[in-house]
Write an enzyme that holds these catalytic residues in place. Structure first.
Site, mmCIF file in Angstrom:
data_model
loop_
_atom_site.group_PDB
_atom_site.id
_atom_site.type_symbol
_atom_site.label_atom_id
_atom_site.label_comp_id
_atom_site.label_asym_id
_atom_site.label_seq_id
_atom_site.Cartn_x
_atom_site.Cartn_y
_atom_site.Cartn_z
ATOM 1 N N CYS A 70 0.844 -1.192 0.000
ATOM 2 C CA CYS A 70 0.000 0.000 0.000
ATOM 3 C C CYS A 70 0.883 1.247 0.000
ATOM 4 C CB CYS A 70 -0.887 -0.006 1.229
ATOM 5 S SG CYS A 70 0.087 -0.092 2.728
ATOM 6 N N TYR A 77 -5.442 -13.114 -4.502
ATOM 7 C CA TYR A 77 -4.847 -12.694 -3.223
ATOM 8 C C TYR A 77 -5.606 -13.307 -2.055
ATOM 9 C CZ TYR A 77 -3.665 -8.951 0.275
ATOM 10 O OH TYR A 77 -3.283 -8.230 1.383
ATOM 11 N N HIS A 136 -2.948 -11.743 4.573
ATOM 12 C CA HIS A 136 -3.041 -10.603 5.481
ATOM 13 C C HIS A 136 -4.305 -10.573 6.328
ATOM 14 C CE1 HIS A 136 0.041 -8.633 2.674
ATOM 15 N NE2 HIS A 136 0.642 -8.920 3.813
ATOM 16 N N ASP A 164 3.322 -9.974 8.908
ATOM 17 C CA ASP A 164 4.067 -9.856 7.656
ATOM 18 C C ASP A 164 4.984 -8.628 7.710
ATOM 19 O OD1 ASP A 164 4.859 -10.307 5.032
ATOM 20 O OD2 ASP A 164 3.187 -9.183 4.191
#
Ligand code: ADP
Ligand code: SF4
Length: 694
Positions: A31, A170, A173, A266
């Site tokens: 991001c 995806y 997360h 992460d």
């Protein structure tokens, strides 16, 4: 190939399905707070990574439909074809440097609350949205799943049209629908999408197959997958279902992009995971299961470790988000054997905090990050000097070091004077505290650069007075004299000194790092600032055996660190270390052996024992030298004329280390710049189009 053959292996091309990356450096999706609102800034930032040598440059999570609207967070968006031109800015810019562009398509399921689109949230089952808004998501029925597949496929086709070379599915997360379908913690469906692992993997398989069918002829199809949730037996584990998922889907994607979940694991900070490669123990099995290329992350900055990872077949690509932010030119520097010039990430997560605040990305180590388009800054190049002028920089904290380094790079002669015997100011101080040792890289990188330059004179142990500054006869003076923590308790909660503070045993961060003997008995830390420092000091002192009580008006300790993904860890750590946390209280008065705290809601008072009070409330700018120079100048003293001086860094406005570095950089960039240009750059922004097309 690399100049040092030792690194040749890192510059081998690697195929990802129908496309080929020119080397093994892979900027995984991250991001940036620029996204769909600031597409020019986004494209320029990604292009810088491509220029710096990353073989693959990905964007960030990209919403595929209004029912996955991440507002107020600013990510990329591909709801329909009108989003294509903004994304094409990025792919064109990345392709100019011969790199591949990747797009991370996502539907976030119950991790969005659709505040802009106001669409109902969708999830694997009926469940609350995962944070932020008292709202629930509804279970997707078969027709919803069909629709989801259609949206994803359309988004894949539009990605190809936008010029992307790699298209993602995806599941990571703790943020995506595909992962929610996979995890039994979320998925209690009784149809063919629930129950057995094969059923829970069904949606991912379908999305991968759909994507391959749509764009697999010309784009690589990547699967981003969190192999372990770091929850032990309560979640997905790499050696259990994590491995089973890889076995089930092994050859389906063209690339496995693997990591651990959730985001805080992460993107773990150096405070909690100092070691480079901290994820490898979880991810390295993947390559033994699939023949497809694998990319993994772990704050990698050491080329030798990268080489060994590739050689021992732990990965095919060196994945990086933060190391590519701190140094977009990391691959080029390895290729050209300029290893000592790598600007290593310090693992502070200031970059991450920007996403949570919906503001453009910034970085402690790399002040140009996020400013590539707005200010036209480049991490490696700065415009050369305009004249033969020279500069004096007073103070060698992050602001003084950065300012000196950039002025020297521009070609000016720089004199750097520092009162202390060592360089680094607050960076040297704070990196002595428990958990912050990696922060010393902010000093080390700059110190090493400065020491190699012939146009820089460094004087330590040199506290300068105004008269001495004038005597030096250097026309341009940058005062990076910093700030010190207040000893009177003035801060957000009280604009007046705490009653009784003048006779109490008061300490500040500066005392702790200089090794002052702390009294025996309870140490009360008053964290009215609510940033990171109060919690760091509590950890530091309690680890050293002190009884610590932390008082904060916030409802949790170190409240701001929620943005760096650390708050829960900090609170857990402190509680486990026996630190007593008194939240929702401010200190109202202090005496010799206790402090009186009051509830921020009711005002109810309580006395707590206190052998020493450590204040983290506010800082006082060190402007004595600046004031004396003004006085000298105003006195009409001929010798003091003409010369220019300005405050920079914490002496100008106390903030984060990232703010101080930025301030030093800005001053160096603006030196001898046209004032009109300085003003223009400040007002530069991307304006919404007023097109009335609907
Ligand atoms: P910043 O974060 O703005 O860089 P710091 O507080 O980290 O500021 O660093 C300020 C540095 O300036 C400290 O190392 C301090 O010793 C030094 N300093 C302050 N006043 C003087 C002075 N008069 N002469 C030389 N050095 C000074
Ligand atoms: Fe690394 Fe901190 Fe920069 Fe993020 S802000 S890239 S964690 S140095």
């Amino acid at each position: 190939m690399a100049q040092n053959t030792r690194y040749d292996i890192l510059f081998e091309p690697v195929a990802i399905g129908p496309v080929t990356a020119k080397n093994r450096f892979y900027q995984v999706p991250h991001c940036s707070g620029t996204g769909h609102l600031r597409p020019q800034a986004h494209a320029a930032m990604r292009a810088m990574k491509a220029e710096g040598g990353w073989g693959v440059v990905c964007n960030e999570e990209t919403e595929i439909h209004p029912s996955s609207d991440l507002s107020p967070y600013v990510e990329n968006r591909l709801w329909d074809e009108r989003d294509i031109p903004a994304l094409r800015l990025m792919t064109d810019a990345v392709h100019e440097h011969g790199s591949l562009a990747g797009i991370e398509l996502v539907h976030n399921g119950n991790h969005t609350y659709n505040l802009f689109s106001r669409a109902p949230a969708l999830a694997v089952n009926d469940m609350s949205v995962s944070f932020g808004w008292p709202k629930q998501a509804r279970a997707m029925d078969k027709s919803d799943i069909k629709e989801l597949r259609r949206w994803h496929k359309q988004a894949a086709l539009r990605s190809k049209e936008a010029g992307f070379d790699i298209v993602y599915v995806y599941a990571g997360h703790g943020m995506t629908l595909a992962q929610q379908f996979l995890l039994p913690e979320y998925n209690n469906r009784t149809d063919e999408y629930g129950g057995s692992l094969e059923n829970r993997t069904r949606l991912i398989r379908e999305l991968l197959e759909d994507t391959k069918e749509a764009v697999g002829d010309s784009c690589g199809v990547a699967f981003r997958f969190a192999v372990d949730e770091l929850k032990g037996a309560d979640g997905m584990q790499a050696e259990e279902e994590g491995r089973a998922v890889v076995e089930l889907l092994a050859e389906l994607p063209d690339l496995w992009d693997v990591n651990v979940s959730d985001w805080s694991n992460d993107s773990s900070t150096s405070r909690f995971n100092l070691e480079e490669g901290y994820q490898t123990q979880y991810t390295e099995f993947v390559k033994t299961v699939t023949s497809k290329p694998v990319v993994a992350v772990g704050r990698f900055t050491s080329p030798d470790m990268m080489v060994s990872l590739v050689k021992r077949k732990a990965v095919d690509f060196i994945g990086a988000a933060r190391p590519s932010i701190a140094d977009p030119f990391l691959p080029k520097k390895i290729e050209e054997d300029r290893i000592e010039e790598i600007r290593e990430c310090i693992g502070c997560n200031i970059c991450v905090s920007c996403d949570g605040m919906s503001i453009p990305i910034r970085c402690t180590q790399n002040p140009t990050m996020g400013e590539e388009w707005r200010r036209g800054w480049h991490p490696e190049f700065i415009r050369p000097k305009q004249s033969e002028q020279s500069a004096l920089v007073v103070g060698s904290g992050p602001a003084g070091l950065e300012c000196s380094m950039q002025l020297a790079r521009r070609g000016y002669h720089v004199t750097l004077a520092e009162a202390a015997d060592t360089l680094g100011g607050r960076v040297s101080a704070e990196s002595n505290l428990k958990g912050l040792s990696a922060w010393s890289r902010v000093r080390d990188y700059r110190q090493q650069d400065l020491q190699q330059r012939g146009n820089v004179d460094i004087f330590t142990g040199s506290e300068l007075s105004a008269e001495q500054v004038v005597e030096l006869g250097i026309q341009n003076v940058f005062l990076a004299t910093g700030a010190v923590w207040r000893r009177d308790g003035v801060g957000r909660s009280s604009r007046k000194p705490l009653p009784g503070v003048e006779s109490a045993k008061v300490f500040t961060m500066e005392d702790i790092v200089s090794g002052v003997q702390m009294p025996s008995g309870p140490i009360v830390i008053y964290d009215d600032e609510q940033g990171y420092l109060g919690g760091v000091l509590a950890d530091h002192l309690s680890s050293a055996g002190h009884e610590v009580i932390i008082v904060t008006p916030g409802s949790v300790v170190s409240a701001w660190t929620a943005y760096t993904l650390e708050q829960e860890r900090i609170q857990t750590l402190l509680l486990k270390q026996g630190v007593k946390i008194i939240a929702n209280h401010s200190i109202s008065s202090v005496s010799d052996d206790n402090v009186t705290v009051s509830c921020v809601f009711t005002g109810k008072k309580m006395e707590i024992p206190c052998a020493g009070l450590l204040l983290v409330t506010e800082r006082t700018r060190r402007t004595e030298l600046y004031q004396s120079l003004i006085a000298l100048k105003e006195s009409g003293n001929k010798e003091a004329q003409p010369f220019n001086f300005e405050l920079i860094g914490d002496a100008l406005a106390p903030g984060l280390i990232a703010d101080a570095v930025y301030s030093g950089h800005l001053a160096a960039q603006n030196f001898e710049e046209d004032p009109a240009e300085i003003e223009r750059a400040l007002f530069q922004r991307e304006l919404p189009s007023l097109s009335i097309e609907r």
